[in-house]
Design a protein around this motif. Structure first.
Motif, mmCIF file in Angstrom:
data_model
loop_
_atom_site.group_PDB
_atom_site.id
_atom_site.type_symbol
_atom_site.label_atom_id
_atom_site.label_comp_id
_atom_site.label_asym_id
_atom_site.label_seq_id
_atom_site.Cartn_x
_atom_site.Cartn_y
_atom_site.Cartn_z
ATOM 1 N N ARG A 183 0.835 -1.196 0.000
ATOM 2 C CA ARG A 183 0.000 0.000 0.000
ATOM 3 C C ARG A 183 0.881 1.261 0.000
ATOM 4 N N ALA A 184 2.015 1.222 0.711
ATOM 5 C CA ALA A 184 2.894 2.384 0.784
ATOM 6 C C ALA A 184 3.875 2.466 -0.374
ATOM 7 N N GLY A 185 3.981 1.380 -1.166
ATOM 8 C CA GLY A 185 4.915 1.374 -2.297
ATOM 9 C C GLY A 185 6.364 1.254 -1.867
ATOM 10 N N VAL A 186 6.615 0.488 -0.787
ATOM 11 C CA VAL A 186 7.980 0.281 -0.308
ATOM 12 C C VAL A 186 8.195 -1.206 -0.089
ATOM 13 N N SER A 187 9.443 -1.585 0.216
ATOM 14 C CA SER A 187 9.727 -2.987 0.513
ATOM 15 C C SER A 187 9.240 -3.346 1.911
ATOM 16 N N SER A 188 9.082 -4.642 2.158
ATOM 17 C CA SER A 188 8.670 -5.094 3.489
ATOM 18 C C SER A 188 9.698 -4.706 4.541
ATOM 19 N N MET A 189 10.996 -4.723 4.152
ATOM 20 C CA MET A 189 12.044 -4.364 5.097
ATOM 21 C C MET A 189 11.934 -2.897 5.490
ATOM 22 N N THR A 190 11.649 -2.053 4.502
ATOM 23 C CA THR A 190 11.506 -0.620 4.805
ATOM 24 C C THR A 190 10.294 -0.375 5.686
ATOM 25 N N ALA A 191 9.179 -1.051 5.384
ATOM 26 C CA ALA A 191 7.980 -0.899 6.206
ATOM 27 C C ALA A 191 8.248 -1.342 7.639
ATOM 28 N N SER A 192 9.005 -2.437 7.769
ATOM 29 C CA SER A 192 9.336 -2.935 9.103
ATOM 30 C C SER A 192 10.185 -1.922 9.867
ATOM 31 N N THR A 222 8.803 8.754 3.517
ATOM 32 C CA THR A 222 8.560 7.306 3.574
ATOM 33 C C THR A 222 7.837 6.937 4.862
ATOM 34 N N ARG A 223 8.252 7.546 5.965
ATOM 35 C CA ARG A 223 7.604 7.241 7.246
ATOM 36 C C ARG A 223 6.127 7.623 7.214
ATOM 37 N N GLU A 224 5.838 8.757 6.615
ATOM 38 C CA GLU A 224 4.442 9.189 6.545
ATOM 39 C C GLU A 224 3.609 8.237 5.707
ATOM 40 N N ARG A 225 4.176 7.766 4.561
ATOM 41 C CA ARG A 225 3.430 6.850 3.691
ATOM 42 C C ARG A 225 3.174 5.510 4.382
ATOM 43 N N VAL A 226 4.180 4.991 5.046
ATOM 44 C CA VAL A 226 4.033 3.686 5.697
ATOM 45 C C VAL A 226 3.036 3.767 6.849
ATOM 46 N N ARG A 227 3.145 4.822 7.665
ATOM 47 C CA ARG A 227 2.226 4.945 8.792
ATOM 48 C C ARG A 227 0.795 5.173 8.327
ATOM 49 N N ALA A 228 0.650 5.945 7.253
ATOM 50 C CA ALA A 228 -0.695 6.167 6.701
ATOM 51 C C ALA A 228 -1.272 4.864 6.178
ATOM 52 N N ALA A 229 -0.443 4.059 5.533
ATOM 53 C CA ALA A 229 -0.904 2.764 5.004
ATOM 54 C C ALA A 229 -1.304 1.834 6.147
ATOM 55 N N ALA A 230 -0.503 1.825 7.217
ATOM 56 C CA ALA A 230 -0.819 0.976 8.362
ATOM 57 C C ALA A 230 -2.138 1.397 9.000
ATOM 58 N N ASP A 231 -2.358 2.702 9.106
ATOM 59 C CA ASP A 231 -3.606 3.204 9.692
ATOM 60 C C ASP A 231 -4.802 2.847 8.823
ATOM 61 N N GLU A 232 -4.644 3.012 7.505
ATOM 62 C CA GLU A 232 -5.749 2.718 6.588
ATOM 63 C C GLU A 232 -6.141 1.248 6.635
ATOM 64 N N LEU A 233 -5.150 0.381 6.755
ATOM 65 C CA LEU A 233 -5.413 -1.063 6.756
ATOM 66 C C LEU A 233 -5.762 -1.596 8.148
ATOM 67 N N GLY A 234 -5.507 -0.782 9.180
ATOM 68 C CA GLY A 234 -5.744 -1.257 10.538
ATOM 69 C C GLY A 234 -4.707 -2.281 10.965
ATOM 70 N N TYR A 235 -3.471 -2.088 10.493
ATOM 71 C CA TYR A 235 -2.408 -3.054 10.803
ATOM 72 C C TYR A 235 -1.917 -2.883 12.227
ATOM 73 N N MET A 236 -1.801 -3.994 12.950
ATOM 74 C CA MET A 236 -1.260 -4.002 14.306
ATOM 75 C C MET A 236 -0.089 -4.970 14.342
#
Length: 348
Positions: A20-29, A42-56
């Motif tokens: 969703r954020a358009g980055v690698s899994s390692m970068t998201a981690s 990048t941090r903003e995109r990943v956090r926004a993607a996590a919020d949108e998906l409800g990732y915990m």
């Protein structure tokens, strides 16, 4: 492409966030771990993607992989309805929080079987440690947790059958002093309203009560002793029985705040001027409209010191240079007498 959410119980995965954020899994981690080696965009995109998906993130699974603790501490209490335990919990949490530790509160309802199950569940969840107010003297499950590497600290009641740090209240001394105060006021027939005989604090407070009577040369009359009350309703019934005796007590000593409140209801309903003294201060004690003496102590301190002992076990920065663990410690919290009169409060 396999449905990763279906395989994960319908929950979004780290890979879903990365896509969703358009980055690698390692970068998201890295972003979700708080690693600063990423750009702000990048941090903003990943956090926004996590919020949108409800990732915990699954912190438990991660801690197991890394061999680290979960950052959770279990706090076992016997009765959440008692304000004593909320103050204890606040004290524990105030010391744990600065160390990045979170408190998980479990209510045993003074039930041994329930306490065993809760301890097993906390150990299975890999808590970093346990602070417990034991339900009884049977503490084999707590001993097993400690032997298995989970630091255990006991609050308000001492360890039985194993060694552990503990923080106690001066139950005997406080009860003895309170009874001596009633005797000094001229009372010679004093009733006792107490908790179950399996509760350490209740037995120690009964010991203090009887020791003061014995020192004054007064016999212990079992007719004036009621034990086993767990609720204010049961305490009201017990106090009512004492007040209905042919030669009723002129004063009541209660072993905890639940019993004190119950006894207060019985005294008011009977329209008597029976003196009332109880162990444990409580909210609105000064608003009851009758003289009341309480054995007070700092419940918050009890929690803080319990947490401090546990932290020293979880993160033993103060261990001796030999590397040997320090022996178990016992800390006793002092008590004082406070008298609440309709016109104000006075320390004794």
């Amino acid at each position: 492409m396999p449905d990763r959410r279906a395989a994960n119980g319908g929950k979004p995965t780290l890979r879903d966030v990365a896509e969703r954020a358009g980055v690698s899994s390692m970068t998201a981690s890295r972003v979700l771990r708080g690693d600063p080696r990423t750009t702000s965009a990048t941090r903003e995109r990943v956090r926004a993607a996590a919020d949108e998906l409800g990732y915990m993130p699954n912190h438990l699974a991660r801690s197991l992989r890394l061999g680290k603790g979960t950052g959770l501490v279990g706090l076992l209490v016997t009765n959440l309805a008692n304000p004593f335990y909320s103050q204890l919990a606040l004290g524990v949490d105030s010391q744990l929080a600065p160390h990045g530790l979170k408190t998980v509160i479990a209510n045993t309802k003074q039930d041994l079987a329930g306490e065993r199950d809760l301890v097993a569940d906390l150990v299975a969840r890999r808590v970093d440690g346990i602070v417990a107010v034991p339900a009884s003297t049977d503490q084999r499950h707590l001993a097993a947790a400690a032997a298995g590497g989970v630091p255990v600290v006991l609050a308000s009641r001492p360890p039985e059958g194993f060694e552990a740090d503990c923080v106690l209240v001066d139950d005997f001394g406080g009860a003895r002093r309170a009874t001596q105060d009633l005797l000094a006021q001229g009372h010679r027939t004093i009733g006792f309203v107490g908790s179950p005989t399996t509760v350490y604090t209740g037995t120690q407070r009964l010991r203090g009560f009887t020791d003061a009577l014995d020192a004054a040369g007064l016999p212990i009359d079992e007719r004036y002793v009621r034990q086993g009350q767990k609720t204010t309703g049961e305490a009201t019934v017990a106090a009512r029985e004492l007040l209905a005796l042919p030669d009723p007590p002129t004063a009541l000593f209660c072993s905890n705040n639940r019993n004190t409140i119950g006894a207060y209801h019985a005294i008011r309903a009977a329209g008597r001027s029976t003196a009332l003294t109880g162990f444990d201060d409580f909210e609105l004690a000064d608003a009851l409209g009758l003289p009341l003496t309480v054995v007070a102590y700092d419940t918050d301190q009890l929690g803080r010191q319990s947490a401090e002992l546990l932290i020293s076990r979880i993160r033993p920065a103060d261990q001796p240079s030999s590397g040997e663990p320090r022996p178990p410690r016992t800390i006793t919290v002092p008590t004082s007498l406070i008298t609440y009169n309709p016109g104000g409060k006075q320390g004794i």
